[in-house]
Design a protein around this motif. Structure first.
Motif, PDB file in Angstrom:
ATOM      1  N   THR A  92      -0.756   6.640   9.280  1.00 32.26           N
ATOM      2  CA  THR A  92      -0.921   5.231   8.927  1.00 32.26           C
ATOM      3  C   THR A  92       0.367   4.464   9.210  1.00 32.26           C
ATOM      4  OG1 THR A  92      -0.354   5.732   6.633  1.00 32.26           O
ATOM      5  CG2 THR A  92      -2.677   5.570   7.152  1.00 32.26           C
TER       6      THR A  92
ATOM      7  N   ASN B 278       0.807  -1.224   0.000  1.00 32.82           N
ATOM      8  CA  ASN B 278       0.000   0.000   0.000  1.00 32.82           C
ATOM      9  C   ASN B 278       0.837   1.269   0.000  1.00 32.82           C
ATOM     10  OD1 ASN B 278      -2.650  -0.887  -0.079  1.00 32.82           O
ATOM     11  ND2 ASN B 278      -2.643  -1.370   2.105  1.00 32.82           N
TER      12      ASN B 278
ATOM     13  N   VAL C 187      -0.645   4.428  -1.362  1.00 35.22           N
ATOM     14  CA  VAL C 187      -1.923   4.923  -0.841  1.00 35.22           C
ATOM     15  C   VAL C 187      -1.783   5.379   0.612  1.00 35.22           C
ATOM     16  CG1 VAL C 187      -4.325   4.343  -0.423  1.00 35.22           C
ATOM     17  CG2 VAL C 187      -3.155   3.389  -2.406  1.00 35.22           C
ATOM     18  N   ASP C 188      -1.061   4.587   1.407  1.00 38.07           N
ATOM     19  CA  ASP C 188      -0.869   4.966   2.816  1.00 38.07           C
ATOM     20  C   ASP C 188       0.300   5.931   2.909  1.00 38.07           C
ATOM     21  OD1 ASP C 188      -2.881   3.294   3.400  1.00 38.07           O
ATOM     22  OD2 ASP C 188      -1.671   1.718   4.270  1.00 38.07           O
TER      23      ASP C 188
END
Lengths: 557, 317
Positions: free
Chosen positions: A314, A305, A308-309
């Motif tokens: 996160t 990820n 996206v993260d």
């Protein structure tokens, strides 16, 4: 009815009146307190450097006479607030209150809660500038705005009115080069780190307890990193029986690139090799980087990820839920912060700094470090009505007194002097109010690392030791830093900028797209020569020519 | 709508002096109009002067008037950009898909709501449907990211149902971006967009329905012959206005959802301008692109209006 209607009005005015009186009281109280502190501090200062000159009411701070003005003066200063700065108004910080008492200059802070490049660009485009402007991008932006006429050239004012800063420029000639524009002007006063071993910024960090758990050695090369990350993924180091480990986490591809690309001889951006400016993604060796990262990604050793993260939140979540194995981050906000967060929540949680990995041919280099002059600092509007007072106030930031205020706060409030050294009070290093010590410190002052001042090494050291880190991890990397290989903060002339900016808009878009696609295996890795070809078509050579000119000029300074 | 127009007509034939008296008689109305006129002059027309920086090399410290002229240089730069056609295509497709799916969906939703007899149920459904409109975009995008993650509810559901074998990286695969963008847009705006149709629906004369019932029309026939023709002008006007906005796609949602891996389908004119113009403070370039957008939008608007006027006699002017 009538009475009922009137009554609240009366009450309201009474309450307002009361509030006014109260605030007036508390204000005057605060001022008195400051005044006293100022006097005692003033006494100390003039006792130490007894080179006091000027009128009866002024004292000497490294050649600068304070108070700077006899009649209180107000200057305006734009800066983002919150975030790394903490607080919504810097005048709430004791250090700035004390500074006002010492210099008789009141700073009217104009804060933006949005620290983005956008907020800054919009301020600059408005044409309505305060006297002083903060930015973390002056390193590259100051000459642009300087040549547009927005900023005041400071070099002559520094000679005349800024003895403290001038002394630093003379003692550290590199600093002068790092902040001088193509036309030979100085447009901003930077944050300074003057001791070489603290120039390291981010570095690789790993779960030491996971290594021990699995009986692994600290990785020293890119191949060993692969083996360690693979073991993290497959051998369940967190011991929960699930394959939920994300061996390598990051908030951006840039950080991962800083970790691995230098081992293959390149960087994910501009760098210098034998005096030649190069662009990593357009270099043949970059294919090896992409191939290596593709291997990590396809075996899920690199966070699937990662695109996206992209928030620190996160990442923190992954670390504190015991699934993240390694990352590339800061000493304080990553290593120190995570250690504090996991204290008492995890029996074995331990982090260790890792030396930069050696590449297949043994290249071992650390690229995440800063120059002595940071890109962040304070610049002055060309339309200020008080250029002399402004430069004197700025110079005060670099005086011994100013450095102490910015790094340690007010004596007796946040620190005491023990054997001539400032030592933080226990309430700052180990706060009991639920804040971390960095946060608590920022309630007292601005922090030596983020302001136009000199970062005091004793500041980071004491915080680090209070967080249980006895060794300075930054020192580990000094041997692997190559100052000649890093692109210095070169500044472009208007024509160079006009040539580079439009080309780079396309090139950066393309490079980001192509590199990520290759890492994720969407484009076959073997096709990387086509990427280089495309970058050449898009004009990377012309960009590099301009960079080379700017670099040569910088070196000539 | 038609009645006041008829009332004005005979008045227009009177001598000129009467107009002044008439204005005076309606001075309250004119007074109420004033702020709107002032708003448009100050906030919509005066700033148009600034659009000339598209043809200049704008320098905030020289001012708009004193910045040097550069002609069409910024436009040329934009057209010559390697990504120009891709940006245009992405912008156009994202807008077109949004229009294609969200516009009819709102209409259908309004018609369905209109058929609901249960007053309470109707207002509950309506309220729930337009709630997403009030959620901050940041939160919406945070939710989208969480939902579409591997391990998020969408992937979990797909896995549980056996539709896929391994989770889909929705936000990393360019082929999914338009679906996610339009799909979430549908959820965000269907309820809100249907409000205007509901208003139009309530404006239809109930006696028409009574007459239809007496003539033996069932609900489907009523829908076809009374409801739809009744709101058709509203639908067409909205459609024309929407077509006039085709290139003005909001960049904020895209900025929050895209990444280099989805650039091939997600990078639109406005996000490119954001990276190039705002971040690099190149306002002349941004203005040039903005002007280009407006010209295209205006052309589309004129074309749509003309077609509509020819085909249905409904038009903006």
């Amino acid at each position: 009815m009538k009475i009922a209607q009137r009554f609240p009005v009366k009450m309201l005015s009474l309450v307002l009146l009361l509030a006014l009186v109260l605030s007036a009281c508390s204000n005057s109280g605060g001022n008195n307190g400051n005044g006293d502190a100022a006097q005692s501090n003033g006494g100390n200062a003039s006792a130490t450097d007894n080179a006091s000159e000027g009128g009866a009411d002024t004292r000497d701070v490294g050649g600068l006479a304070v108070p700077i003005v006899q009649d209180p003066l107000t200057l305006t200063l734009w800066s983002p607030s919150g975030g790394n700065f903490r607080g919504t108004n810097f005048n709430e910080k004791l250090s700035f209150q004390q500074m006002e008492a010492n210099t008789s200059i009141h700073i009217d802070f104009q804060h933006s809660t949005d620290a983005s490049a956008e907020a800054f660009s919009l301020l600059m485009a408005s044409g309505q500038l305060p006297d002083i402007i903060y930015s973390d991008a002056w390193g590259t932006e100051s000459s642009k705005y300087g040549s547009q006429g927005a900023l005041l050239p400071l070099e002559e004012l520094i000679e005349q009115y800024a003895p403290n800063f001038n002394k630093i420029l003379n003692d550290y000639p590199d600093v002068r080069g790092q902040i001088t524009s193509p036309e030979g002007h100085i447009y901003y006063l930077p944050n300074l780190v003057l001791d070489a071993e603290n120039l390291t910024q981010m570095f690789p960090q790993i779960r030491q307890d996971w290594l021990e758990q699995l009986g692994l050695e600290m990785p020293t090369s890119t191949d060993e990193w692969y083996e360690v990350l693979k073991a993290f993924r497959e051998q369940d180091p967190n011991g929960n029986g699930e394959q939920d480990e994300i061996p390598l986490v990051t908030v951006s591809l840039e950080n991962i690139m800083m970790l691995f690309a230098p081992a293959f001889g390149v960087e994910y951006g501009f760098f210098v090799e034998d005096g030649q400016v190069k662009y990593g993604p357009a270099d043949e060796r970059f294919e090896d980087v992409v191939t290596y990262l593709n291997k990590l990604y396809s075996e899920q050793l690199l966070d699937p990820n990662y695109l996206v993260d992209t928030t620190f939140q996160t990442l923190t979540e992954k670390v504190t839920t015991d699934v993240a194995g390694a990352w590339f981050g800061w000493s304080g906000s990553y290593m120190g912060n995570f250690t504090t967060l996991m204290e008492g929540k995890h029996d074995t949680f331990a982090l260790a700094p890792v030396l930069p990995p050696a590449g297949p041919d043994g290249t071992q280099r650390h690229v995440s470090f800063r120059w002595q002059a940071g890109p962040h600092g304070l610049a002055v509007s060309s339309r200020t009505e008080h250029p002399e007072e402004v430069i004197q106030w700025l110079d005060y930031q670099y005086s011994e007194e100013g450095i102490l205020l910015n790094n340690f706060g007010v004596e007796g409030e946040s620190y005491d002097v023990v054997d001539g050294n400032p030592i933080y009070k226990e309430a700052v290093t180990n706060p009991t109010n639920g804040l971390t010590n960095t946060q608590e410190l920022l309630n007292h002052t601005i922090g030596g690392g983020s302001w136009a001042t000199v970062a005091d090494p004793r500041y980071a050291e004491q915080i680090r030791i209070a967080n249980g880190q006895t060794d300075n991890p930054l020192e580990l990397y000094s041997d692997y830093i190559d100052f000649d290989a890093k692109l210095p903060p070169v500044q472009f002339s208007a024509e160079e900028s006009a040539a580079v900016v439009p080309l780079m808009a396309d090139i950066q878009t393309y490079a980001a797209e192509a590199v990520n696609a290759a890492i994720m295996g969407r484009d076959p890795v073997g096709n990387y020569d086509q990427v280089i070809e495309q970058l050449n078509k898009m004009g990377i050579e012309e960009v590099l020519r301009n960079y080379q000119t700017a670099y040569d000029r910088f070196k000539g300074n | 709508m038609a009645q006041p127009a008829r009332a004005v007509q005979p008045a227009a034939k009177r001598p000129r002096l009467a107009r002044g008296r008439r204005m005076y008689a309606n001075r309250g109305l004119y007074l109420m109009l004033l702020p709107v006129v002032a708003y448009f002059l100050i906030f919509e027309y005066k700033p148009m002067y600034g659009a000339i920086i598209a043809f200049k090399q704008f320098n905030a410290y020289a001012g708009i008037a004193d910045s040097p002229w550069v002609g069409f240089q910024h436009f040329e730069r934009f057209f010559e950009s390697y990504y120009f056609w891709r940006l245009l295509k992405n912008t156009f497709l994202l807008s077109l898909y949004s229009l294609l799916f969200i516009f009819p969906a709102a209409l259908v939703f309004a018609l369905l709501l209109n058929e609901l007899r249960h007053k309470k149920l109707k207002s509950v459904v309506q309220t729930i449907s337009y709630l997403p409109h009030f959620i901050s975009l940041i939160v919406i995008c945070g939710m989208i990211i969480d939902f579409t993650k591997p391990g998020g509810i969408i992937n979990s559901a797909l896995l549980a149902l056996g539709v896929v074998d391994s989770p889909i990286q929705f936000l990393i695969l360019p082929e999914w971006f338009r679906t996610i963008y339009v799909g979430s847009g549908l959820w965000q705006s269907v309820g809100w967009n249907s409000i205007i149709y509901l208003a139009a629906l309530s404006g239809i004369n109930p006696s028409l329905y009574e007459a239809a019932v007496i003539d033996g029309a069932d609900r489907w026939k009523q829908l076809l012959h009374i409801t739809l023709p009744g709101i058709l002008p509203t639908v067409l006007i909205l459609l024309i206005l929407n077509i006039g906005q085709l290139l003005n796609i909001g960049w904020d949602k895209i900025i929050l959802l895209y990444n280099p891996s989805t650039y091939p389908t997600a990078d639109v004119i406005s996000t490119f301008v954001y990276r190039r113009g705002i971040m690099e403070a190149d306002y002349s370039f941004s203005a040039a692109v903005g002007l280009f957008n407006s010209v295209i939008n205006f052309t589309l608007l004129l074309a749509a209006n003309r077609i509509s006027r020819k085909a249905t006699k409904t038009s903006l002017w």
